[in-house]
Design a protein around this motif. Structure first.
Motif, mmCIF file in Angstrom:
data_model
loop_
_atom_site.group_PDB
_atom_site.id
_atom_site.type_symbol
_atom_site.label_atom_id
_atom_site.label_comp_id
_atom_site.label_asym_id
_atom_site.label_seq_id
_atom_site.Cartn_x
_atom_site.Cartn_y
_atom_site.Cartn_z
ATOM 1 N N GLN A 49 9.985 4.049 67.496
ATOM 2 C CA GLN A 49 10.312 2.784 66.833
ATOM 3 C C GLN A 49 9.326 1.678 67.194
ATOM 4 O O GLN A 49 9.074 0.777 66.391
ATOM 5 C CB GLN A 49 11.741 2.374 67.199
ATOM 6 N N LYS A 50 8.753 1.762 68.383
ATOM 7 C CA LYS A 50 7.763 0.780 68.792
ATOM 8 C C LYS A 50 6.435 0.979 68.065
ATOM 9 O O LYS A 50 5.797 0.015 67.623
ATOM 10 C CB LYS A 50 7.541 0.866 70.303
ATOM 11 N N LEU A 51 6.013 2.228 67.920
ATOM 12 C CA LEU A 51 4.677 2.522 67.406
ATOM 13 C C LEU A 51 4.627 2.691 65.890
ATOM 14 O O LEU A 51 3.616 2.357 65.271
ATOM 15 C CB LEU A 51 4.120 3.768 68.091
ATOM 16 N N ILE A 52 5.671 3.240 65.291
ATOM 17 C CA ILE A 52 5.697 3.389 63.820
ATOM 18 C C ILE A 52 7.054 2.938 63.285
ATOM 19 O O ILE A 52 7.858 3.744 62.794
ATOM 20 C CB ILE A 52 5.373 4.834 63.365
ATOM 21 N N PRO A 53 7.332 1.638 63.379
ATOM 22 C CA PRO A 53 8.671 1.121 63.056
ATOM 23 C C PRO A 53 9.083 1.297 61.599
ATOM 24 O O PRO A 53 10.285 1.361 61.307
ATOM 25 C CB PRO A 53 8.560 -0.362 63.427
ATOM 26 N N ARG A 54 8.124 1.390 60.688
ATOM 27 C CA ARG A 54 8.506 1.502 59.272
ATOM 28 C C ARG A 54 9.006 2.905 58.924
ATOM 29 O O ARG A 54 9.748 3.089 57.953
ATOM 30 C CB ARG A 54 7.315 1.137 58.376
ATOM 31 N N ILE A 55 8.583 3.888 59.702
ATOM 32 C CA ILE A 55 8.904 5.281 59.374
ATOM 33 C C ILE A 55 10.172 5.703 60.104
ATOM 34 O O ILE A 55 10.215 5.729 61.336
ATOM 35 C CB ILE A 55 7.737 6.205 59.743
ATOM 36 N N LYS A 56 11.196 6.050 59.358
ATOM 37 C CA LYS A 56 12.460 6.461 59.966
ATOM 38 C C LYS A 56 12.398 7.948 60.317
ATOM 39 O O LYS A 56 12.053 8.770 59.462
ATOM 40 C CB LYS A 56 13.633 6.217 59.003
ATOM 41 N N PRO A 57 12.713 8.305 61.546
ATOM 42 C CA PRO A 57 12.647 9.717 61.930
ATOM 43 C C PRO A 57 13.854 10.509 61.447
ATOM 44 O O PRO A 57 14.999 10.096 61.641
ATOM 45 C CB PRO A 57 12.605 9.656 63.466
ATOM 46 N N TYR A 58 13.583 11.632 60.814
ATOM 47 C CA TYR A 58 14.599 12.601 60.404
ATOM 48 C C TYR A 58 14.358 13.854 61.252
ATOM 49 O O TYR A 58 13.466 14.646 60.954
ATOM 50 C CB TYR A 58 14.473 12.926 58.916
ATOM 51 N N TYR A 59 15.143 14.020 62.278
ATOM 52 C CA TYR A 59 14.920 15.104 63.234
ATOM 53 C C TYR A 59 14.983 16.473 62.561
ATOM 54 O O TYR A 59 15.925 16.771 61.821
ATOM 55 C CB TYR A 59 15.959 15.028 64.359
ATOM 56 N N ALA A 60 13.982 17.329 62.837
ATOM 57 C CA ALA A 60 13.936 18.680 62.275
ATOM 58 C C ALA A 60 14.867 19.587 63.078
ATOM 59 O O ALA A 60 14.530 20.017 64.184
ATOM 60 C CB ALA A 60 12.503 19.211 62.305
ATOM 61 N N VAL A 61 16.020 19.891 62.534
ATOM 62 C CA VAL A 61 17.065 20.608 63.257
ATOM 63 C C VAL A 61 16.594 21.987 63.705
ATOM 64 O O VAL A 61 17.026 22.499 64.742
ATOM 65 C CB VAL A 61 18.334 20.711 62.387
ATOM 66 N N LYS A 62 15.707 22.604 62.946
ATOM 67 C CA LYS A 62 15.241 23.952 63.287
ATOM 68 C C LYS A 62 14.583 24.015 64.660
ATOM 69 O O LYS A 62 14.526 25.073 65.284
ATOM 70 C CB LYS A 62 14.248 24.466 62.241
ATOM 71 N N CYS A 63 14.069 22.887 65.138
ATOM 72 C CA CYS A 63 13.340 22.866 66.400
ATOM 73 C C CYS A 63 14.244 23.137 67.595
ATOM 74 O O CYS A 63 13.848 23.814 68.545
ATOM 75 C CB CYS A 63 12.649 21.519 66.558
ATOM 76 N N ASN A 64 15.454 22.627 67.547
ATOM 77 C CA ASN A 64 16.450 22.856 68.599
ATOM 78 C C ASN A 64 17.795 22.415 68.024
ATOM 79 O O ASN A 64 18.024 21.222 67.829
ATOM 80 C CB ASN A 64 16.119 22.077 69.864
ATOM 81 N N ASN A 65 18.660 23.376 67.747
ATOM 82 C CA ASN A 65 19.894 23.093 67.009
ATOM 83 C C ASN A 65 21.147 23.061 67.879
ATOM 84 O O ASN A 65 22.259 23.205 67.374
ATOM 85 C CB ASN A 65 20.076 24.118 65.888
ATOM 86 N N ILE A 66 21.001 22.889 69.188
ATOM 87 C CA ILE A 66 22.159 22.814 70.073
ATOM 88 C C ILE A 66 23.009 21.607 69.676
ATOM 89 O O ILE A 66 22.505 20.474 69.621
ATOM 90 C CB ILE A 66 21.707 22.702 71.540
ATOM 91 N N PRO A 67 24.301 21.805 69.379
ATOM 92 C CA PRO A 67 25.135 20.695 68.881
ATOM 93 C C PRO A 67 25.166 19.473 69.781
ATOM 94 O O PRO A 67 25.185 18.336 69.288
ATOM 95 C CB PRO A 67 26.518 21.343 68.753
ATOM 96 N N VAL A 68 25.185 19.662 71.110
ATOM 97 C CA VAL A 68 25.207 18.507 72.018
ATOM 98 C C VAL A 68 23.975 17.637 71.791
ATOM 99 O O VAL A 68 24.062 16.400 71.736
ATOM 100 C CB VAL A 68 25.257 18.980 73.489
ATOM 101 N N LEU A 69 22.828 18.269 71.643
ATOM 102 C CA LEU A 69 21.574 17.548 71.439
ATOM 103 C C LEU A 69 21.552 16.876 70.069
ATOM 104 O O LEU A 69 21.166 15.709 69.937
ATOM 105 C CB LEU A 69 20.414 18.521 71.597
ATOM 106 N N VAL A 70 21.973 17.610 69.046
ATOM 107 C CA VAL A 70 21.969 17.043 67.692
ATOM 108 C C VAL A 70 22.916 15.851 67.613
ATOM 109 O O VAL A 70 22.600 14.821 66.999
ATOM 110 C CB VAL A 70 22.343 18.120 66.658
ATOM 111 N N LYS A 71 24.079 15.965 68.239
ATOM 112 C CA LYS A 71 25.028 14.840 68.237
ATOM 113 C C LYS A 71 24.451 13.637 68.971
ATOM 114 O O LYS A 71 24.657 12.481 68.548
ATOM 115 C CB LYS A 71 26.354 15.251 68.877
ATOM 116 N N PHE A 72 23.744 13.879 70.059
ATOM 117 C CA PHE A 72 23.133 12.775 70.800
ATOM 118 C C PHE A 72 22.181 12.000 69.895
ATOM 119 O O PHE A 72 22.196 10.762 69.873
ATOM 120 C CB PHE A 72 22.406 13.325 72.027
ATOM 121 N N LEU A 73 21.372 12.714 69.129
ATOM 122 C CA LEU A 73 20.453 12.060 68.198
ATOM 123 C C LEU A 73 21.206 11.374 67.056
ATOM 124 O O LEU A 73 20.823 10.288 66.614
ATOM 125 C CB LEU A 73 19.460 13.080 67.645
#
Length: 395
Positions: A49-73
């Motif tokens: 958010q500091k370096l590229i504030p205009r671009i909203k991140p859409y996390y690629a779930v395939k990279c790590n799909n553990i529910p605890v981690l996905v919920k945290f994001l």
């Protein structure tokens, strides 16, 4: 663990890996241990958010799909890049609104499209005419994001052979076909390749995206979404800063209209550095020459190439083990080979590395193990995949 969901353990200042190891009783466990610092994800989001504030991140779930981690994001407010019905189920089941999801797979099974339609996940990528005809039948009200090919010359692996149309020869035809069939093209996307290290790659791609936007608007499509894909490094913040500066400049120069929503699909960027894998030596073999001189030590760990090192099959990478021993720097080093636990002779983690003389029960740590490890690990040969403990800084 409550209701089958792993609990998050909290720390006050900094996560002490060695203390976690001491508290985990690994000597009595056959499984390796993953230590996941969820607060690392929050730090990465702040950096993004500091370096590229205009671009909203859409996390690629395939990279790590553990529910605890996905919920945290999800709780942090990120969007999500999903590629299948099950990934959609996971994210939607965590209460994420469909507007925060892009169905970023150009070749989707009909049942997956039906599921997306049912749950109003309207944004999805396309790179060929057959997929467009498929949408007329299964999801005609979707928003088509035309994915084109524009690859880096410096990336761990490329995607263009499988996905992405030619930006000049194919993209205009796909937009014309969509127009003729009454479908909406609302944007375009690309992916320069995983773990890109070429700063210029994004500018080349954004230039192609600008031309696609112009043609789409010329024939009457309302173009309002640019997806710059992934490829951002997860363990090199200096390189990310360089890439972010290049993306910022390119996007602002070619898409100055703030009404155009710009998103990215970071996966590795968020999760790679969040994981440290702790493995135990469960067997050892000394290889000696005919004169009895030690040539090398062979160590067998409780995780390997079919577990959380699986990505090394297609993305070989030199790993540096961390030794949790006293006076490790002063000990003499010997040629060593590190094997995984299975019977497969390809299950070799490291070859010809230098390590002190280790014993069964000693522990080796491997940092930056959060990307493309958990989802593709399997209990091949009957060996369990690592367990995971989740930590976060106390609010």
């Amino acid at each position: 663990m409550a209701n089958g969901t792993p609990e998050i353990e909290y720390y006050d200042h900094e996560l002490n890996i060695r203390r976690v190891i001491e508290q985990s009783d690994l000597q009595s466990m056959d499984q390796a241990l993953n230590i996941c610092d969820l607060s690392s994800l929050e730090r990465k989001l702040r950096l993004w958010q500091k370096l590229i504030p205009r671009i909203k991140p859409y996390y690629a779930v395939k990279c790590n799909n553990i529910p605890v981690l996905v919920k945290f994001l999800a709780d942090l407010g990120t969007g999500f890049d999903c590629a299948s019905k099950n990934e959609l189920k996971l994210v939607l089941g965590l209460g994420v609104s469909p507007e925060r999801i892009i169905f970023a797979h150009p070749s989707r099974p009909a049942s997956h499209l039906e599921y997306a339609k049912e749950h109003e996940v309207v944004n999805g990528t396309v790179d060929n005419e057959f997929a467009i005809y498929q949408l007329t039948k299964h999801f005609p009200n979707s928003n088509i994001i035309v994915r084109f090919k524009s690859e880096s010359t410096k990336a761990l692996y490329l995607l263009g052979e499988k996905y992405g149309c030619d930006s000049e020869a194919d993209a205009p035809d796909l937009m014309l076909l969509s127009k003729a069939l009454g479908l909406k093209v609302t944007g375009t996307s690309f992916h320069v390749g995983s773990a890109c290290s070429e700063v210029e790659a994004y500018d080349r791609a954004v230039e192609k995206a600008e031309n696609i936007f112009r043609f789409g608007e010329l024939i009457g499509h309302k173009m309002d979404l640019l997806d710059v894909g992934g490829g951002f490094p997860g363990k090199n913040d200096e390189l990310f800063e360089e890439l972010a500066a290049a993306v910022n400049t390119s996007v602002q120069n070619r898409f100055p209209d703030e009404r155009v929503q710009v998103i990215g699909e970071p996966g590795r960027f968020f999760v790679e550095a969040a994981y440290t894998l702790i493995c135990k030596i469960h067997a050892k073999r000394e290889v000696r020459n005919k004169n009895g001189k030690l040539e090398k030590n062979m160590y067998f760990l409780n995780d390997g190439m079919y577990g959380h090192f699986a990505a090394m099959f297609y993305r070989p990478e030199e790993l540096t083990p961390v030794l949790y021993l006293d006076d490790v720097e002063s000990r003499p080093k010997f040629k060593s080979v590190i094997w995984g636990p299975s019977c497969d002779s390809q299950d070799k983690i490291l070859d010809d590395c230098l390590l002190p003389n280790l014993n069964c029960g000693d522990l080796l740590g491997f940092r930056n193990m959060g990307a493309y490890t958990v989802p593709i690990a399997s209990p091949f040969n009957g060996f369990d995949v690592p367990v995971t403990r989740f930590f976060a800084k106390r609010p």
